[in-house]
Design a protein around this motif. Structure first.
Motif, PDB file in Angstrom:
ATOM      1  N   ALA A  80      -5.831 -63.521  26.448  1.00 38.06           N
ATOM      2  CA  ALA A  80      -5.195 -63.356  25.867  1.00 38.06           C
ATOM      3  C   ALA A  80      -4.949 -63.382  24.570  1.00 38.06           C
ATOM      4  O   ALA A  80      -4.064 -62.292  24.234  1.00 38.06           O
ATOM      5  CB  ALA A  80      -4.109 -64.932  26.280  1.00 38.06           C
ATOM      6  N   LEU A  81      -5.447 -63.402  24.146  1.00 37.87           N
ATOM      7  CA  LEU A  81      -5.788 -63.180  22.864  1.00 37.87           C
ATOM      8  C   LEU A  81      -6.327 -61.538  22.884  1.00 37.87           C
ATOM      9  O   LEU A  81      -5.688 -60.502  21.963  1.00 37.87           O
ATOM     10  CB  LEU A  81      -7.165 -63.796  21.231  1.00 37.87           C
ATOM     11  N   ILE A  82      -6.930 -61.071  23.296  1.00 33.45           N
ATOM     12  CA  ILE A  82      -7.864 -59.539  23.294  1.00 33.45           C
ATOM     13  C   ILE A  82      -6.115 -58.721  23.799  1.00 33.45           C
ATOM     14  O   ILE A  82      -6.085 -57.784  22.622  1.00 33.45           O
ATOM     15  CB  ILE A  82      -8.623 -59.327  24.402  1.00 33.45           C
ATOM     16  N   ALA A  83      -5.322 -59.471  24.531  1.00 27.29           N
ATOM     17  CA  ALA A  83      -4.120 -58.726  25.452  1.00 27.29           C
ATOM     18  C   ALA A  83      -3.103 -58.571  24.467  1.00 27.29           C
ATOM     19  O   ALA A  83      -2.448 -57.338  23.737  1.00 27.29           O
ATOM     20  CB  ALA A  83      -3.862 -58.817  26.775  1.00 27.29           C
ATOM     21  N   PHE A  84      -3.228 -59.396  23.834  1.00 33.91           N
ATOM     22  CA  PHE A  84      -2.146 -59.407  22.206  1.00 33.91           C
ATOM     23  C   PHE A  84      -2.217 -58.586  20.942  1.00 33.91           C
ATOM     24  O   PHE A  84      -1.542 -57.692  20.473  1.00 33.91           O
ATOM     25  CB  PHE A  84      -1.887 -60.557  21.838  1.00 33.91           C
ATOM     26  N   TYR A  85      -3.983 -58.390  21.464  1.00 34.75           N
ATOM     27  CA  TYR A  85      -4.255 -57.855  19.648  1.00 34.75           C
ATOM     28  C   TYR A  85      -3.977 -56.191  20.486  1.00 34.75           C
ATOM     29  O   TYR A  85      -4.277 -55.843  19.543  1.00 34.75           O
ATOM     30  CB  TYR A  85      -6.061 -58.231  19.862  1.00 34.75           C
ATOM     31  N   ARG A  86      -4.454 -56.129  21.832  1.00 31.64           N
ATOM     32  CA  ARG A  86      -4.332 -54.763  21.900  1.00 31.64           C
ATOM     33  C   ARG A  86      -3.113 -54.316  21.731  1.00 31.64           C
ATOM     34  O   ARG A  86      -2.880 -53.054  22.115  1.00 31.64           O
ATOM     35  CB  ARG A  86      -4.683 -54.751  23.875  1.00 31.64           C
ATOM     36  N   SER A  87      -2.094 -55.071  22.385  1.00 30.69           N
ATOM     37  CA  SER A  87      -0.234 -54.544  21.833  1.00 30.69           C
ATOM     38  C   SER A  87       0.460 -54.412  20.259  1.00 30.69           C
ATOM     39  O   SER A  87       0.587 -53.461  20.156  1.00 30.69           O
ATOM     40  CB  SER A  87       0.026 -55.372  22.727  1.00 30.69           C
ATOM     41  N   ARG A  88      -0.883 -55.531  19.955  1.00 26.91           N
ATOM     42  CA  ARG A  88       0.027 -55.848  18.531  1.00 26.91           C
ATOM     43  C   ARG A  88      -1.409 -55.262  17.056  1.00 26.91           C
ATOM     44  O   ARG A  88      -0.241 -55.553  16.056  1.00 26.91           O
ATOM     45  CB  ARG A  88       0.544 -57.197  18.039  1.00 26.91           C
TER      46      ARG A  88
END
Lengths: 101, 122, 497, 333, 525
Positions: A80-88
């Protein structure tokens, strides 16, 4: 004596973890703090299983399961963190603020 | 019995100390022996002779994370497999069936990752 | 180990069905070419959940039993809650079938079977008679839910929702586990019944009280009640609508199953230093009462300000969790009955509302409540159905919501002394909730439309809406339908092991 | 001998004793590394039709490695300006310490062994995994693109191959019914596990090579691609400790293979009069030789092949192996 | 016997039929909607006439199993069984007839509503079902259920078909009444929980028969009963409305469409009076005593406050709204008197005010429709243009001020008679309100009918511009035409009824006597 030493250790670890999880801004650190709390739990379980009022192997089993589940949770958390990092492009919790009234 | 237990971990602790002492000792000894003539050029980052550019702590390919996550999952499964293997003799058929189910589930997870092209490095 | 072989595995029929369906769908999803629609998978999953529901219903007349060294209990409580969970799960899966985010829905396969896995976790939770299974099934539910929340991989809101869900969930899990470790330490067993028996002999009231509070805090995360409610609005808003519906309904039901299984079984007869030395649970009643009151107030008041439908329903869900917690706090004979009734009704009306929101989000890409404006003009039946769900959520008589709320009320005042303050808070927050529910009704019926007319409701959503509307109406006007079923559970007399 | 010490009450005398023994082992290991490197160069030279080191220390270059070490000791120590200094200094130590710690549980013979813990195998796997942290830390702290990439690759490779390694060792544990390495050797009194577990042995060996970052799996240090991998910025003795860790692992892994699959100190059939220590040494040397042989003969694999091989071939095979072993054991024993 | 169910749910037929009518076919909708209100009217009148001939209304009781909340070993069979129970007595019958009559007249008057008639009639009929149900219910839960039907229906009717500030009015209606309902629900829940039943008769039995008290699920202390009654009275005080809670009434009266206000002022407000009599006096007679003084006091405050504010209003709807507040005060006074005359007066006043306010609002609706305004400042001299209308308006005003021979007089007179017997001082103060009533109603009506249309602000010192409602801002619609046939019919019927009740109050008193007698027995004389 032995038991209370373990319990105190676990309690301290847990409190550190809780404090970190509630106050830190960096999500990675928050996730690590959660792991810290879970490890405190494992110490408790194993200590109780060995030195508790009613020693039993269930504590070890529970600790094993707790470890496995913690890993699964960590895996999902990191994903989840990676996905979040990739978008934000940030890992700071307080920048996760696109969802507000 | 309990002495073996305590002594064994004592040994491990001793090994830990030795393992830490060796590099410290060696590096300290090296400090006395080696020359110390620093210059700016020596302290630059090596990039095959080019001038270093950009920050090197760039974003990694996501596949590293994917493998890390896969590792976490599969590595933790051994938490269940090892105790099972140790006491396998005493558990009987049920444990076998149960663990085969477990391994099949693991395999499904692997197939899933495979099909989703997680296992592709490029 | 022979007894393991000879266990009555058919008792787990609903779980087997769901598990088999999940794995079969997983394999099918992997085998199908990627350009084929995954919609049939969702229908299949919904059918499987419905089948499991029938299997559960078929088992209702049988008495209570347990297998696997009392780790899996099939008592009236388990059956009753599984029934709701499966109903909610099946309906949520219908929503998944029509899930159509604007970036396309490449992960619908995952959506389907992750939801089934989460459902499985919830079901196991309702049935567990052991801390360990309780914990593992809770985590199966939670971890699957985290993934569900983040399924829109390219949508920042979804990512954020997943992240917040994981962090909050992780903290809650850790807190709850810490409580569990103390409970284990005091008793040396993980069997709930065994724990309850051993606790009666312990003399560690403070550690026990600490354990209780830790567990309560941990559980309150699943329930989305104070003090762990903050995640709900963000997660509800960011997650895909079917996942939101699932969290709102199935997770919440599972949370209450957890609450009852864990706290009531363990602490009902545990000694205490509090006002009732014979029962820790009763001495902790004031704390639960305060939490319930705060939950109701926060949920209803903050909901007033929301413009996002999902967020609004999140806060309304918090308020409803408060009502449910109030029903729990009363600890009357009607406790489990009223919770079951409320959750059943809540499932129907909430999924119905979410189905319509799902349609609006699919068509307009936004869940602002302006999207409802003038729905009545071009989709009168849809508007009427939504109105019905809203009335039911508000607890207006003639809908199922009223009956459920009445039952909670009765539970609140039947005890001696009655919880009049809590009842009053509940009454007042209900009236506050009228404002935002009727605000939606105003949008639906009074306001002119700004947007293009919505398209027809797709099959999955319309099935869900029709089922939910029928259920809401039927229970509203003939509550006997639900109460006859409830009567079969014998008021959960076999709940305590 | 060791058993008595182990059973004595723990105290300061014990610590001193163990310290002495540990230091002894350290010396042995360092000697092994010194001559292992020389042996490697010699063997490779032989295989490639070269002579190998022959200048320092006589015709066989017996002091070549010693000279190399001295040179490293005298080299100037440079730390790049952009590096993360504390981590940069710490990384080689993090990488080295576990490599030495794992030796504590390896039984070389009946008598010559150190810690005797029930979870020996697990301990080995767990502690050896820590080295990855040192490698990644080193790569990251250098603040160099090559180093970082090398570190990441190393980490990815090490964690990928750890899974088949662990899973294949599980077959051995199943048969032995214990994770204590002494018990595992004892269980091979009649049949070595290389015969009982051929598949597991193959997987284990391949994974071990990859864990050691040796050819054909030496991508993290692939000179032609990454200059020198994660330790490109390291020099002098800091670099030496990365190298040292690698060769200590070679030592440990060869010993572990011997213990797990080759029957440890057990003799071959009728040759029981030769002492166990010799048998162990022989088997150990054979494993080391094979590893060197690999290095001389196999070409380096491609990065994608490397990763996919672990996950798509070794892991499924090791799962199959576990199931097979369990089923066979349930039916025939 | 399905008579009562038939009576209550007969408008449902109209709802179903209306569903099949096209939206645009307004004539058909109007016709069908009106026709749908006729069956309950016929049934209600039939029951009224039959009971006048000595038919025992208890024979109409209906009961059907509905829901069994609990089936616990320690409970008796009847505990926690909520049945679908309808049953009426003389008191209910009076209100049912009132409802049926006003519903038909409101449906007739609904020709003033022009937009979305289909939805309008659907909800109007739903409202009628709710009102009929409230008066027919013999069970607290069903009483509440029907009450909430009226709540939703009113919210929609006001919010969608009302004036300019309709949504605000709808919300304040919803909130105040919702709060009242919630309070009522708590009371119902307590009663149900403690006694295990929601049936009025059984409740009465349980609460007052010492033998049955042992059957209580949980004890109900004296103090508890007092709290319950307090809650009940507060709940109905909000709905009545008593003075601090009256703001919603003003908004609704001003903003709602005239036919809806007819029903609202005519029937819905009376539910509160009905509830106070039925539950307050009926279930808790002993405790009621201690509240009587407060009720009477509030009644007097209502009367005076409503009348005073009505005096200050320059907008006809507001005048009438405040007059409603004032007149509902009379109901409270009657109840506060707590004797036979008082209670009878309260019922009389309820019915009379229902008829009179219905008439007034019908006329106001016509006025707003014709002139586009109800602002007294901008109206005047209507006698010339609309003689018939003015006549009716004057009649309404006279009835409003309580002219003997018209319905209003009977109610007010009897209520005050009751209060004079028990609390003469309070009654004397309250009677002042009657004088104010004469002033404000005549002043408003005479200004409109005879005065000249001009801005009279300067004539009355210090007035601020009264808040103008939408209706007062629009242009006159359809010119200035006198009352037409279709509109005259309901007005005529209302006037006839007002006169009939005024001249022959026995018409109402007959069915009431027995009920009130029983209640007085409960009160202990």
């Amino acid at each position: 004596m032995t038991l209370s030493a373990y319990l105190a250790l676990a309690l301290i670890l847990f409190c550190i973890g809780l404090y970190g999880a509630l106050t830190k801004r960096n999500t990675v650190i928050v996730l690590i703090c959660i792991e810290l709390m879970l490890n405190a739990v494992n110490i408790n379980f194993v200590a109780f299983a060995k030195y508790g009022a009613h020693p039993s192997v269930h504590g070890h089993v529970f600790a094993l399961f707790a470890i496995a589940v913690a890993a699964a949770e960590a895996a999902v958390g990191l994903a989840a963190l990676i996905a979040f990092y990739r978008s934000r492009k940030t890992v700071q919790v307080d920048e996760a603020n696109s969802l507000k009234h | 019995m309990s002495n073996i237990y305590a002594n064994s971990y004592l040994i491990i602790f001793v090994f830990l100390c030795l393992g830490v002492l060796l590099p410290i000792g060696a590096l300290t000894a090296g400090r006395w022996l080696r020359p110390h003539v620093p210059s700016d050029a020596k302290a630059t980052t090596y990039e095959s002779g080019n001038n270093p550019f950009h920050d090197s702590r760039v974003q990694f390919q996501v596949r590293y994370y994917l493998f890390a996550l896969l590792f976490v999952i599969f590595d933790i499964e051994t938490v269940f497999l090892y105790p099972w293997a140790v006491v396998y003799d005493q558990l009987g058929l049920f444990a076998l069936v149960e663990m085969i189910i477990f391994i099949v589930l693991l395999a499904i997870g692997l197939i899933y990752a495979w099909k989703k092209k997680v296992l592709r490095w490029m | 180990m022979n007894d393991v072989w000879q266990s009555d595995w058919s008792m787990m029929a609903p779980e087997w069905i769901v598990l088999a369906a999940a794995i079969a769908l997983l394999v099918m999803d992997l085998a199908l070419p990627s350009d084929r629609s995954r919609r049939p998978l969702a229908w299949g999953a919904a059918a499987a959940a419905a089948l499991a529901m029938i299997a559960t219903a078929a088992m209702i007349p049988a008495g209570s039993a347990s297998i696997l060294h009392d780790t899996f209990r099939l008592d009236a409580f388990a059956k009753a809650f599984k029934f709701i969970l499966l109903a909610g799960g099946a309906l949520a899966l219908l929503l998944v079938a029509e899930w159509a985010p604007k970036e396309g829905s490449p992960h619908r396969g995952e959506f389907v079977y992750m939801m089934l896995f989460a459902l499985l976790g919830a079901m196991m939770m309702a049935s567990s008679g052991d801390l360990l299974t309780l914990f593992v099934s809770l985590e199966l539910l939670s971890v699957s839910s985290y993934i569900l929340a983040g399924l829109r991989k390219t949508a920042p809101a979804s990512n954020e929702a997943a992240l917040k869900y994981v962090i909050n969930g992780g903290i809650a899990t850790a807190i709850m586990l810490f409580g569990m470790s103390y409970v284990f330490g005091l008793t040396g067993t993980t069997n709930l019944g065994g724990i309850a028996r051993r606790l009666q002999e312990t003399n560690e009231p403070y550690m026990l009280a600490l354990a209780f509070l830790l567990l309560l805090i941990g559980v309150s995360f699943k329930l989305a009640t104070v003090p762990f409610h903050m995640w709900a609005p963000d997660v509800y808003e960011g997650a895909p609508v079917p996942a939101t519906a699932f969290f709102a309904v199935v997770s919440k039901t599972a949370g209450f199953a957890l609450l009852l299984r864990l706290l009531v079984t363990i602490f009902a007869a545990a000694p205490s230093e509090g006002r009732d030395p014979s029962s820790l649970l009763l001495s902790m009643q004031p704390i639960i009462t305060v939490l319930a009151g705060l939950t109701m107030i926060i949920g209803s008041v903050v909901a007033l300000r929301q413009r996002s439908l999902k967020r609004l329903l999140a806060y309304s869900g918090i308020a409803h969790a408060g009502y449910l917690l109030a029903g729990f706090a009363a600890m009357s004979w009607a406790m489990i009955d009223s919770l079951w009734m409320y959750l059943l009704v809540y499932t129907l009306m909430n999924i119905g509302a979410f189905a319509i929101i799902a349609h609006i989000v699919n068509e307009t890409g936004s869940d602002d409540l302006d999207g409802l404006a003038g729905l009545y003009r071009h989709r009168p039946f849809l508007a009427a159905a939504f109105g019905l769900f809203l009335l039911s959520l508000a607890g207006i008589p003639g809908t199922a919501g009223f009956i459920a709320k009445l039952h909670i009320f009765i539970g609140l005042v039947v005890t001696e002394p009655g919880h009049y303050v809590l009842a009053a808070v509940m009454a007042i927050t209900t009236v506050i909730s009228y404002v935002y529910y009727f605000n939606l009704i105003v949008q639906l019926f009074f306001r002119p439309t700004f947007t293009a007319p919505l398209g027809r409701l797709p099959a999955g959503l319309s099935t869900a809406v029709v089922l939910c509307a029928l259920g809401t109406l039927a229970i509203g006007w003939a509550p006997g339908l639900a109460y006859d079923m409830l009567a079969q559970f014998g008021h959960f007399g076999d709940f305590l092991p | 001998m060791m058993e008595q010490w182990l059973e004595s009450t723990p105290g300061w005398s014990n610590i001193a004793l163990f310290f002495g023994l540990g230091a002894l082992l350290l010396a042995v290991v360092l000697a092994f590394v010194t001559y292992g490197i020389l042996a490697e160069r010699k063997v490779m030279g032989f295989m490639q039709g070269r002579i190998g080191p022959n200048q320092v220390g006589g015709r066989f270059g017996l002091l070549q490695t010693v000279a190399d070490v001295l040179k490293l000791l005298l080299k100037e120590d440079t730390i790049p300006k952009a590096a993360d200094r504390p981590l940069y200094v710490l990384a080689p130590i993090i990488a080295f310490v576990p490599s030495f710690m794992v030796l504590a549980v390896l039984p070389f013979t009946d008598a010559f062994r150190f810690a005797d813990i029930g979870v020996g195998l697990l301990y080995y796997i767990a502690v050896s995994g820590l080295t990855t942290v040192g490698v990644v830390a080193g790569g990251w702290a250098s603040n160099n693109k090559y180093a970082l990439l090398g570190g990441m690759r190393a980490a990815a490779q090490m964690i990928s191959y750890e899974i088949p390694l662990v899973m294949s060792a599980l077959g051995v544990v199943l048969l032995a019914g214990s994770m204590n390495l002494v018990d595992i050797v004892a269980a091979q009194k009649d049949v070595w596990f290389i015969f009982a577990q051929p598949l597991a042995f193959l997987i284990f060996l391949i994974a071990a090579v990859a864990e050691l970052n040796r050819t054909p799996f030496d991508l993290p240090e692939a000179e032609s691609e990454l200059v020198a991998g994660f330790h490109v910025e390291y020099s002098g003795f800091r670099w030496a400790f990365f190298m040292l860790a690698e060769y200590v692992y070679l030592f440990a892994m060869a010993a572990l293979v011997t213990i797990l699959f080759l029957g440890g100190w057990h003799p071959v059939a009728f040759l029981g009069w030769i002492p166990g220590a010799v048998w162990f040494a022989l088997k150990f040397c054979a494993v080391v030789f094979v590893l060197i042989w690999f290095r001389a003969t196999f070409p380096r694999v491609r990065a994608d092949q490397l990763m996919e091989f672990a996950w798509k071939v070794l892991l499924p095979l090791s799962l199959v192996n576990i199931v097979l072993t369990a089923v066979v054991k349930a039916w025939f024993f | 016997m399905m008579f009562l169910s038939l009576l209550v749910f007969s408008p449902l037929l109209g709802i179903v039929l209306l569903m099949f009518v096209r939206k645009t076919d307004e004539r058909m909708i109007q016709w069908l909607g009106t026709a749908a209100t006729v069956p309950p009217l016929i049934l209600a009148l039939f029951a009224f006439i039959q009971s006048g001939r000595g038919f025992r209304l208890e024979r109409l009781d209906e009961a059907r199993d509905w829901v069994r909340l609990a089936d616990l070993p320690f409970l008796t069979d009847a505990a926690y069984v909520i049945r679908y129970e309808l049953g009426i007595d003389g008191l209910s019958l009076v209100f049912i007839v009132l409802t049926a009559v006003l519903a038909t007249l409101a449906a007739l008057a609904s020709m003033l509503v022009k937009t979305e008639k289909k939805g309008y009639f659907l909800w109007l009929l739903a409202l009628e079902i709710g009102m009929l149900g409230v008066f027919s219910a013999a069970n607290f839960v069903w009483f509440f259920l029907f009450l909430e039907v009226t709540l939703v229906a009113m919210f929609l009717l006001v919010g969608k078909w009302g004036g300019f500030e309709r949504e605000r009015a709808a919300y304040s209606y919803l909130l105040y009444n919702g709060l009242g309902s919630a309070l009522l629900l708590v009371v119902i829940a307590v009663l149900l929980a403690r006694t295990g039943t929601a049936n009025f008769a059984l409740l009465h039995e349980m609460l007052h028969n010492p033998a049955a008290e042992g059957q209580l699920i949980a004890p109900l202390t004296e103090e508890g009963s007092r709290w319950l009654l307090g809650g009940l009275l507060l709940a109905f005080a909000v709905k009545l409305p008593a003075v601090p809670f009256h703001r919603w009434l003003i908004r609704v009266h001003v903003e709602a469409p005239p036919p809806v206000v007819m029903l609202h002022a005519g029937v819905l407000l009376k539910i509160a009076a009905y509830g106070m009599i039925r539950f307050g006096v009926g279930l808790f007679p002993d405790e009621f005593r201690s509240f009587a003084g407060v009720l009477a006091l509030f009644g007097v405050i209502n009367v005076l406050y409503g009348a005073l504010l009505a005096l200050r209003q320059r907008e006809l709807k507001r005048v009438l709204a405040y007059s409603s507040v004032s007149h509902m005060g009379v109901v409270l006074i009657g109840l506060g008197a707590l004797n036979e005359a008082g209670i009878q007066g309260a019922v009389f006043q309820s019915v009379a005010h229902g008829l009179i306010s219905a008439l007034s609002f019908l006329l106001v609706g016509v006025l707003a429709h014709r002139m586009g305004t109800t602002d007294i400042n901008r109206l005047g001299g209507l006698t010339k243009a609309m003689p018939l209308f003015s006549g009716y308006l004057l009649t309404a005003a006279l009835a409003l001020l309580g002219l003997p021979g018209l319905a209003g007089f009977v109610g007010e007179f009897t209520s005050f008679l009751g209060l004079f017997q028990t609390k003469p001082a309070l009654a004397a103060v309250g009677a002042l309100g009657l004088i104010f009533a004469a002033v404000y109603s005549l002043k408003a009506v005479l200004d409109i009918t005879f005065g000249r249309p001009r801005d009279r602000r300067e004539a009355v010192m210090g007035w601020r511009e009264p808040q103008a409602s939408a209706a007062s801002l629009g242009e006159p619609q359809g010119g200035v035409v006198d009352l037409q046939g279709k509109e005259a019919v309901p007005a005529f019927i209302l006037v006839a009824l007002i006169v009939a009740v005024g001249v022959y109050p026995q018409l109402l008193a007959a069915p009431l006597t027995a009920v009130v007698k029983t209640m007085m027995n409960g009160l202990g004389g």
